[in-house]
Design a protein around this motif. Structure first.
Motif, PDB file in Angstrom:
ATOM      1  N   LEU A 184       0.522  11.294  15.068  1.00 40.82           N
ATOM      2  CA  LEU A 184      -0.121  10.222  14.319  1.00 40.82           C
ATOM      3  C   LEU A 184      -1.576  10.225  14.755  1.00 40.82           C
ATOM      4  N   HIS A 185      -2.497  10.318  13.804  1.00 44.80           N
ATOM      5  CA  HIS A 185      -3.900  10.469  14.153  1.00 44.80           C
ATOM      6  C   HIS A 185      -4.763   9.661  13.191  1.00 44.80           C
ATOM      7  N   ARG A 186      -5.806   9.029  13.731  1.00 41.24           N
ATOM      8  CA  ARG A 186      -6.705   8.247  12.878  1.00 41.24           C
ATOM      9  C   ARG A 186      -7.260   9.079  11.727  1.00 41.24           C
ATOM     10  N   GLY A 187      -7.533  10.356  11.972  1.00 39.38           N
ATOM     11  CA  GLY A 187      -8.067  11.226  10.932  1.00 39.38           C
ATOM     12  C   GLY A 187      -7.081  11.539   9.823  1.00 39.38           C
ATOM     13  N   ASP A 188      -5.798  11.254  10.045  1.00 40.35           N
ATOM     14  CA  ASP A 188      -4.770  11.509   9.036  1.00 40.35           C
ATOM     15  C   ASP A 188      -4.542  10.322   8.113  1.00 40.35           C
ATOM     16  N   ILE A 189      -5.174   9.186   8.380  1.00 38.87           N
ATOM     17  CA  ILE A 189      -4.963   7.996   7.555  1.00 38.87           C
ATOM     18  C   ILE A 189      -5.631   8.193   6.200  1.00 38.87           C
ATOM     19  N   ARG A 190      -4.804   8.124   5.158  1.00 37.56           N
ATOM     20  CA  ARG A 190      -5.282   8.336   3.790  1.00 37.56           C
ATOM     21  C   ARG A 190      -4.211   7.829   2.820  1.00 37.56           C
ATOM     22  N   PRO A 191      -4.575   7.591   1.569  1.00 36.71           N
ATOM     23  CA  PRO A 191      -3.535   7.230   0.607  1.00 36.71           C
ATOM     24  C   PRO A 191      -2.521   8.367   0.474  1.00 36.71           C
ATOM     25  N   TYR A 192      -1.252   8.008   0.369  1.00 33.09           N
ATOM     26  CA  TYR A 192      -0.216   9.016   0.171  1.00 33.09           C
ATOM     27  C   TYR A 192      -0.476   9.692  -1.174  1.00 33.09           C
ATOM     28  N   PRO A 193      -0.498  11.027  -1.228  1.00 32.76           N
ATOM     29  CA  PRO A 193      -0.893  11.742  -2.448  1.00 32.76           C
ATOM     30  C   PRO A 193      -0.101  11.373  -3.704  1.00 32.76           C
ATOM     31  N   ARG A 194       1.148  10.957  -3.546  1.00 27.45           N
ATOM     32  CA  ARG A 194       1.948  10.627  -4.727  1.00 27.45           C
ATOM     33  C   ARG A 194       1.973   9.127  -5.000  1.00 27.45           C
ATOM     34  N   GLY A 195       1.032   8.384  -4.399  1.00 28.41           N
ATOM     35  CA  GLY A 195       0.900   6.958  -4.699  1.00 28.41           C
ATOM     36  C   GLY A 195       1.979   6.113  -4.080  1.00 28.41           C
ATOM     37  N   LEU A 196       2.588   5.256  -4.891  1.00 27.26           N
ATOM     38  CA  LEU A 196       3.698   4.389  -4.511  1.00 27.26           C
ATOM     39  C   LEU A 196       3.312   3.298  -3.517  1.00 27.26           C
ATOM     40  N   GLY A 197       2.014   3.013  -3.359  1.00 24.64           N
ATOM     41  CA  GLY A 197       1.588   1.975  -2.436  1.00 24.64           C
ATOM     42  C   GLY A 197       1.776   2.349  -0.977  1.00 24.64           C
ATOM     43  N   LEU A 198       1.766   3.640  -0.685  1.00 24.81           N
ATOM     44  CA  LEU A 198       1.980   4.126   0.674  1.00 24.81           C
ATOM     45  C   LEU A 198       0.685   4.700   1.243  1.00 24.81           C
ATOM     46  N   ILE A 199       0.536   4.581   2.567  1.00 28.09           N
ATOM     47  CA  ILE A 199      -0.595   5.158   3.291  1.00 28.09           C
ATOM     48  C   ILE A 199      -0.044   6.177   4.285  1.00 28.09           C
ATOM     49  N   ALA A 200      -0.511   7.409   4.202  1.00 29.05           N
ATOM     50  CA  ALA A 200      -0.107   8.442   5.160  1.00 29.05           C
ATOM     51  C   ALA A 200      -0.849   8.199   6.475  1.00 29.05           C
ATOM     52  N   ILE A 201      -0.107   8.308   7.596  1.00 31.84           N
ATOM     53  CA  ILE A 201      -0.739   8.100   8.907  1.00 31.84           C
ATOM     54  C   ILE A 201      -0.491   9.266   9.861  1.00 31.84           C
ATOM     55  N   GLY A 202       0.274  10.273   9.426  1.00 29.31           N
ATOM     56  CA  GLY A 202       0.540  11.412  10.303  1.00 29.31           C
ATOM     57  C   GLY A 202       1.599  12.313   9.719  1.00 29.31           C
ATOM     58  N   GLU A 203       2.070  13.248  10.541  1.00 29.75           N
ATOM     59  CA  GLU A 203       3.116  14.172  10.098  1.00 29.75           C
ATOM     60  C   GLU A 203       3.913  14.670  11.286  1.00 29.75           C
ATOM     61  N   ASP A 204       5.050  15.294  10.968  1.00 31.58           N
ATOM     62  CA  ASP A 204       5.845  15.874  12.050  1.00 31.58           C
ATOM     63  C   ASP A 204       5.890  17.382  11.898  1.00 31.58           C
ATOM     64  N   LEU A 205       6.522  18.053  12.845  1.00 31.84           N
ATOM     65  CA  LEU A 205       6.542  19.518  12.835  1.00 31.84           C
ATOM     66  C   LEU A 205       7.359  20.109  11.708  1.00 31.84           C
ATOM     67  N   GLU A 206       8.203  19.302  11.075  1.00 35.46           N
ATOM     68  CA  GLU A 206       9.019  19.783   9.959  1.00 35.46           C
ATOM     69  C   GLU A 206       8.323  19.549   8.626  1.00 35.46           C
ATOM     70  N   HIS A 207       7.036  19.313   8.651  1.00 31.24           N
ATOM     71  CA  HIS A 207       6.213  19.100   7.461  1.00 31.24           C
ATOM     72  C   HIS A 207       6.583  17.839   6.707  1.00 31.24           C
ATOM     73  N   ALA A 208       7.071  16.852   7.409  1.00 27.84           N
ATOM     74  CA  ALA A 208       7.299  15.539   6.814  1.00 27.84           C
ATOM     75  C   ALA A 208       6.047  14.703   7.030  1.00 27.84           C
TER      76      ALA A 208
END
Length: 81
Positions: free
Chosen positions: A13-37
């Motif tokens: 989880l990284h401050r630089g990863d905070i962005r709107p989730y590309p597919r919308g839905l009112g979600l904000i992306a805040i990071g990722e895991d090693l399985e590309h989730a």
């Protein structure tokens, strides 16, 4: 105290990863895991979900937590094992 990132062997989880989730839905992306989730937070409720980046039209939100705090406790506990 301010953190720029929280990282374990399987999640980042990284401050630089905070962005709107590309597919919308009112979600904000805040990071990722090693399985590309992608780790997302729902804007209105603050609940957190880990979404597999599999291109499905409706993301599976079943891997979810009531808040980011619950998720941080979960990853802290599992990283100690």
């Amino acid at each position: 105290m301010e953190y720029r990132s929280v990282e374990t062997n399987s999640i980042r989880l990284h401050r630089g990863d905070i962005r709107p989730y590309p597919r919308g839905l009112g979600l904000i992306a805040i990071g990722e895991d090693l399985e590309h989730a992608i780790v997302v937070v729902e804007q209105t409720t603050g609940s957190l979900a880990v979404i597999e980046d599999d291109g499905q039209p409706n993301p599976d939100l079943s891997d979810s937590y009531p808040s980011i705090w619950h998720y941080l406790l979960f990853i802290a506990e599992t990283s100690e094992r």
